[in-house]
Design a protein around this motif. Structure first.
Motif, PDB file in Angstrom:
ATOM      1  N   GLU A  15       0.374  -1.329   0.443  1.00 53.01           N
ATOM      2  CA  GLU A  15      -0.245  -0.511  -0.202  1.00 53.01           C
ATOM      3  C   GLU A  15       0.609   1.207  -0.104  1.00 53.01           C
ATOM      4  OE1 GLU A  15      -4.153   0.250   1.418  1.00 53.01           O
ATOM      5  OE2 GLU A  15      -3.163  -0.910   2.967  1.00 53.01           O
ATOM      6  N   GLY A  16       1.846   1.463   0.092  1.00 57.76           N
ATOM      7  CA  GLY A  16       2.920   2.246   0.525  1.00 57.76           C
ATOM      8  C   GLY A  16       4.024   2.198   0.158  1.00 57.76           C
ATOM      9  N   TYR A  17       4.942   3.182   0.894  1.00 62.38           N
ATOM     10  CA  TYR A  17       6.363   3.096   0.354  1.00 62.38           C
ATOM     11  C   TYR A  17       7.225   3.053   0.670  1.00 62.38           C
ATOM     12  CZ  TYR A  17       4.869   7.849  -2.399  1.00 62.38           C
ATOM     13  OH  TYR A  17       4.224   8.619  -2.681  1.00 62.38           O
ATOM     14  N   THR A  18       7.001   2.823   2.571  1.00 62.25           N
ATOM     15  CA  THR A  18       7.993   2.137   3.752  1.00 62.25           C
ATOM     16  C   THR A  18       7.153   1.240   3.760  1.00 62.25           C
ATOM     17  OG1 THR A  18       5.929   3.207   5.206  1.00 62.25           O
ATOM     18  CG2 THR A  18       7.894   4.852   4.892  1.00 62.25           C
ATOM     19  N   ASP A  19       5.811  -0.075   2.887  1.00 66.66           N
ATOM     20  CA  ASP A  19       6.023  -1.281   3.049  1.00 66.66           C
ATOM     21  C   ASP A  19       6.839  -1.217   2.205  1.00 66.66           C
ATOM     22  OD1 ASP A  19       3.745  -1.317   5.074  1.00 66.66           O
ATOM     23  OD2 ASP A  19       1.626  -0.951   3.643  1.00 66.66           O
ATOM     24  N   VAL A  20       6.763  -1.059   0.770  1.00 63.55           N
ATOM     25  CA  VAL A  20       7.368  -1.745  -0.370  1.00 63.55           C
ATOM     26  C   VAL A  20       9.039  -1.649   0.601  1.00 63.55           C
ATOM     27  CG1 VAL A  20       8.870  -0.803  -2.010  1.00 63.55           C
ATOM     28  CG2 VAL A  20       6.133  -1.135  -2.031  1.00 63.55           C
ATOM     29  N   ILE A  21       9.874  -0.392   0.985  1.00 62.31           N
ATOM     30  CA  ILE A  21      10.978  -0.511   1.159  1.00 62.31           C
ATOM     31  C   ILE A  21      11.203  -1.590   2.329  1.00 62.31           C
ATOM     32  CG2 ILE A  21      12.853   1.095   2.650  1.00 62.31           C
ATOM     33  CD1 ILE A  21      11.160   3.270   1.200  1.00 62.31           C
ATOM     34  N   ALA A  22      10.207  -1.826   3.336  1.00 60.48           N
ATOM     35  CA  ALA A  22      10.454  -3.207   4.824  1.00 60.48           C
ATOM     36  C   ALA A  22      10.749  -4.342   3.753  1.00 60.48           C
ATOM     37  CB  ALA A  22       9.238  -3.041   5.284  1.00 60.48           C
ATOM     38  N   CYS A  23       9.849  -4.474   3.447  1.00 58.69           N
ATOM     39  CA  CYS A  23       9.280  -6.150   2.337  1.00 58.69           C
ATOM     40  C   CYS A  23      11.106  -6.190   1.215  1.00 58.69           C
ATOM     41  CB  CYS A  23       8.884  -6.188   1.015  1.00 58.69           C
ATOM     42  SG  CYS A  23       7.381  -6.043   1.805  1.00 58.69           S
ATOM     43  N   HIS A  24      11.967  -5.170   0.972  1.00 61.94           N
ATOM     44  CA  HIS A  24      12.788  -5.939  -0.626  1.00 61.94           C
ATOM     45  C   HIS A  24      14.477  -5.090   1.298  1.00 61.94           C
ATOM     46  CE1 HIS A  24      12.754  -4.188  -4.017  1.00 61.94           C
ATOM     47  NE2 HIS A  24      11.135  -3.836  -3.650  1.00 61.94           N
ATOM     48  N   THR A  66       0.928   0.803  -5.744  1.00 64.97           N
ATOM     49  CA  THR A  66       0.123   1.664  -6.230  1.00 64.97           C
ATOM     50  C   THR A  66       0.923   3.599  -5.399  1.00 64.97           C
ATOM     51  OG1 THR A  66      -1.580   1.444  -4.842  1.00 64.97           O
ATOM     52  CG2 THR A  66      -1.271   0.595  -6.676  1.00 64.97           C
ATOM     53  N   LEU A  67       0.512   4.575  -6.237  1.00 68.26           N
ATOM     54  CA  LEU A  67       0.486   5.900  -5.466  1.00 68.26           C
ATOM     55  C   LEU A  67      -0.460   6.737  -4.619  1.00 68.26           C
ATOM     56  CD1 LEU A  67       2.997   6.657  -7.952  1.00 68.26           C
ATOM     57  CD2 LEU A  67       3.610   6.228  -5.974  1.00 68.26           C
ATOM     58  N   GLY A  68      -0.851   5.861  -4.312  1.00 68.32           N
ATOM     59  CA  GLY A  68      -2.449   6.377  -3.748  1.00 68.32           C
ATOM     60  C   GLY A  68      -3.750   6.316  -3.880  1.00 68.32           C
ATOM     61  N   THR A  69      -3.880   5.304  -5.507  1.00 71.21           N
ATOM     62  CA  THR A  69      -4.102   4.802  -6.216  1.00 71.21           C
ATOM     63  C   THR A  69      -5.149   3.446  -5.893  1.00 71.21           C
ATOM     64  OG1 THR A  69      -3.259   4.675  -8.112  1.00 71.21           O
ATOM     65  CG2 THR A  69      -3.624   6.906  -7.429  1.00 71.21           C
ATOM     66  N   ALA A  70      -6.660   3.150  -6.699  1.00 72.13           N
ATOM     67  CA  ALA A  70      -6.678   1.937  -6.530  1.00 72.13           C
ATOM     68  C   ALA A  70      -5.790   1.351  -7.566  1.00 72.13           C
ATOM     69  CB  ALA A  70      -7.547   1.204  -6.555  1.00 72.13           C
ATOM     70  N   LEU A  71      -5.178   0.101  -7.491  1.00 69.41           N
ATOM     71  CA  LEU A  71      -5.239  -0.596  -8.431  1.00 69.41           C
ATOM     72  C   LEU A  71      -6.108  -0.448 -10.356  1.00 69.41           C
ATOM     73  CD1 LEU A  71      -2.672  -2.432  -9.448  1.00 69.41           C
ATOM     74  CD2 LEU A  71      -4.364  -4.299  -9.648  1.00 69.41           C
ATOM     75  N   THR A  72      -4.948  -0.178 -11.114  1.00 72.91           N
ATOM     76  CA  THR A  72      -5.850   0.375 -12.354  1.00 72.91           C
ATOM     77  C   THR A  72      -5.710  -0.478 -13.145  1.00 72.91           C
ATOM     78  OG1 THR A  72      -4.089   2.214 -13.312  1.00 72.91           O
ATOM     79  CG2 THR A  72      -5.586   2.405 -11.745  1.00 72.91           C
ATOM     80  N   LYS A  73      -6.486  -0.567 -14.442  1.00 79.77           N
ATOM     81  CA  LYS A  73      -5.637  -1.318 -16.040  1.00 79.77           C
ATOM     82  C   LYS A  73      -4.316  -0.951 -15.874  1.00 79.77           C
ATOM     83  CE  LYS A  73      -7.947  -2.173 -20.218  1.00 79.77           C
ATOM     84  NZ  LYS A  73      -5.977  -2.075 -21.177  1.00 79.77           N
ATOM     85  N   GLY A  74      -4.182   0.506 -16.315  1.00 80.19           N
ATOM     86  CA  GLY A  74      -2.334   0.651 -16.252  1.00 80.19           C
ATOM     87  C   GLY A  74      -1.340  -0.263 -15.836  1.00 80.19           C
ATOM     88  N   HIS A  75      -2.140   0.063 -14.120  1.00 79.23           N
ATOM     89  CA  HIS A  75      -1.009  -1.233 -13.895  1.00 79.23           C
ATOM     90  C   HIS A  75      -0.881  -2.278 -13.941  1.00 79.23           C
ATOM     91  CE1 HIS A  75      -1.857   2.149  -9.961  1.00 79.23           C
ATOM     92  NE2 HIS A  75      -1.189   3.064 -10.554  1.00 79.23           N
ATOM     93  N   ALA A  76      -2.244  -2.651 -13.825  1.00 74.11           N
ATOM     94  CA  ALA A  76      -2.126  -4.416 -15.013  1.00 74.11           C
ATOM     95  C   ALA A  76      -1.835  -4.661 -15.937  1.00 74.11           C
ATOM     96  CB  ALA A  76      -3.794  -4.485 -14.478  1.00 74.11           C
ATOM     97  N   ASP A  77      -1.620  -3.771 -17.008  1.00 74.73           N
ATOM     98  CA  ASP A  77      -0.844  -4.310 -18.024  1.00 74.73           C
ATOM     99  C   ASP A  77       0.385  -3.715 -18.101  1.00 74.73           C
ATOM    100  OD1 ASP A  77      -3.518  -4.114 -19.349  1.00 74.73           O
ATOM    101  OD2 ASP A  77      -3.358  -2.333 -19.933  1.00 74.73           O
ATOM    102  N   LYS A  78       0.864  -2.996 -16.867  1.00 78.61           N
ATOM    103  CA  LYS A  78       2.894  -2.759 -17.580  1.00 78.61           C
ATOM    104  C   LYS A  78       2.966  -4.419 -16.132  1.00 78.61           C
ATOM    105  CE  LYS A  78       3.854   0.845 -16.434  1.00 78.61           C
ATOM    106  NZ  LYS A  78       5.039   1.462 -17.110  1.00 78.61           N
ATOM    107  N   LEU A  79       2.015  -4.657 -15.257  1.00 79.67           N
ATOM    108  CA  LEU A  79       2.232  -6.067 -14.432  1.00 79.67           C
ATOM    109  C   LEU A  79       2.848  -7.593 -15.763  1.00 79.67           C
ATOM    110  CD1 LEU A  79       1.289  -5.004 -10.878  1.00 79.67           C
ATOM    111  CD2 LEU A  79       4.080  -5.380 -11.855  1.00 79.67           C
ATOM    112  N   ARG A  80       1.470  -7.614 -16.545  1.00 79.18           N
ATOM    113  CA  ARG A  80       1.456  -8.128 -17.258  1.00 79.18           C
ATOM    114  C   ARG A  80       2.265  -8.722 -18.073  1.00 79.18           C
ATOM    115  NH1 ARG A  80      -4.657  -8.412 -20.753  1.00 79.18           N
ATOM    116  NH2 ARG A  80      -4.587  -6.867 -19.585  1.00 79.18           N
ATOM    117  N   GLN A  81       3.074  -7.341 -18.531  1.00 75.34           N
ATOM    118  CA  GLN A  81       4.045  -7.310 -19.432  1.00 75.34           C
ATOM    119  C   GLN A  81       5.265  -9.033 -18.671  1.00 75.34           C
ATOM    120  OE1 GLN A  81       5.095  -3.789 -20.572  1.00 75.34           O
ATOM    121  NE2 GLN A  81       3.396  -3.394 -21.997  1.00 75.34           N
TER     122      GLN A  81
END
Length: 295
Positions: free
Chosen positions: A237-246, A256-271
């Motif tokens: 959900e956020g920057y620090t969550d990502v950093i903690a995992c890494h 994501t950046l303060g938004t719900a998961l979008t089709k644009g995000h899904a298209d990028k990840l599908r690649q």
């Protein structure tokens, strides 16, 4: 020799793309994608030809010589503007990094990072910086460097005062996270408050020709290799969550950046992968967000 691998331009996760080194081309027998290294960079990373050329030249250590030519209106509105925005973001990032390291001005930001348990290695990897506790820190910095404020205004780093008396910094007294594209270029910034009294808790840069919030994932530049290898992307959900995992060695995590998961995000990840894991908060809001994202 020919090398075959997954094609990033469609979602059939079977090896279908051939790279032919002696011809310096690639070709996918499934979706028909074909071209050279410049075409790949333009299609996959959504670059103009000039941006692809400059990026590849930098990687190869080749110095480009500018040629004078008649610029079209499209050039002026896309490539030039995007390159100027990149330069402004790079300048601002250097400023925020210098503030973070400053013995006095960066002390509160470093204390926050320490309280959050973020390691020095992660600070470096994610390029974390800080904005000073004043209204004109960045503005004074670019003025001293004799840089035009117009592009910093366009990037959302500076704002005009309502009364027309000048400009002020958009980010003040905050921990600053550079938002980078998949190849590591700083295209925007996110910022977390240092003082709990300040609102809002998080700020993002406005959308620009470089930055589309609904198609950008924080941490993708550091995560995309692990996502490809594992075939799985974890969305936090956020920057620090990502950093903690890494920091814990789980490097296929983005946010994501303060938004719900979008089709644009899904298209990028599908690649990049075939499976997505949603790592949201367990409260009611997090459950609702997960339900929306699953759709």
């Amino acid at each position: 020799r020919e090398y075959v691998g997954l094609c990033p331009f469609h979602d059939d996760h079977k090896p279908s793309m051939y790279v032919v080194p002696h011809k310096q081309i690639y070709s996918c027998f499934s979706c028909g994608a074909t071209g050279d290294v410049f075409k790949f960079m333009m299609d996959f990373h959504k670059m103009t030809f000039g941006e692809a050329l400059r990026h590849l030249a930098d990687r190869a250590g080749v110095k480009l010589t500018e040629r004078t030519r008649k610029r079209t209106k499209h050039d002026a509105e896309t490539a030039v503007e995007r390159s100027h925005l990149l330069e402004a973001n790079n300048t601002a990032h250097k400023f925020f990094r210098s503030i973070y390291k400053h013995p006095e001005h960066g002390e509160a930001a470093r204390d926050l990072v320490e309280r959050r348990g973020i390691s020095p290695e992660m600070v470096e990897a994610f390029g974390i910086g800080a904005s000073p506790d004043r209204w004109d820190g960045l503005d004074l910095f670019i003025t001293k460097k004799d840089l035009s404020p117009a592009v910093f205004l366009a990037a959302g780093l500076l704002k005009d005062r309502d009364n027309g008396s000048g400009r002020y910094d958009a980010l003040r007294n905050r921990l600053v996270f550079p938002i980078r594209d998949q190849i590591g270029r700083t295209i925007a910034f996110g910022a977390r408050r240092i003082n709990d009294e300040d609102e809002p808790k998080y700020l993002n840069s406005p959308e620009t020709p470089l930055f589309d919030k609904s198609a950008t994932l924080f941490g993708l530049d550091l995560a995309h290799r692990a996502i490809q290898r594992s075939g799985t992307a974890v969305i936090a959900e956020g920057y620090t969550d990502v950093i903690a995992c890494h920091q814990a060695g789980i490097t296929n995590v983005v946010a994501t950046l303060g938004t719900a998961l979008t089709k644009g995000h899904a298209d990028k990840l599908r690649q990049l992968c075939h499976t997505i894991v949603l790592l949201f908060d367990g409260d009611e809001a997090g459950q609702r967000a997960a339900d929306r994202a699953a759709e």
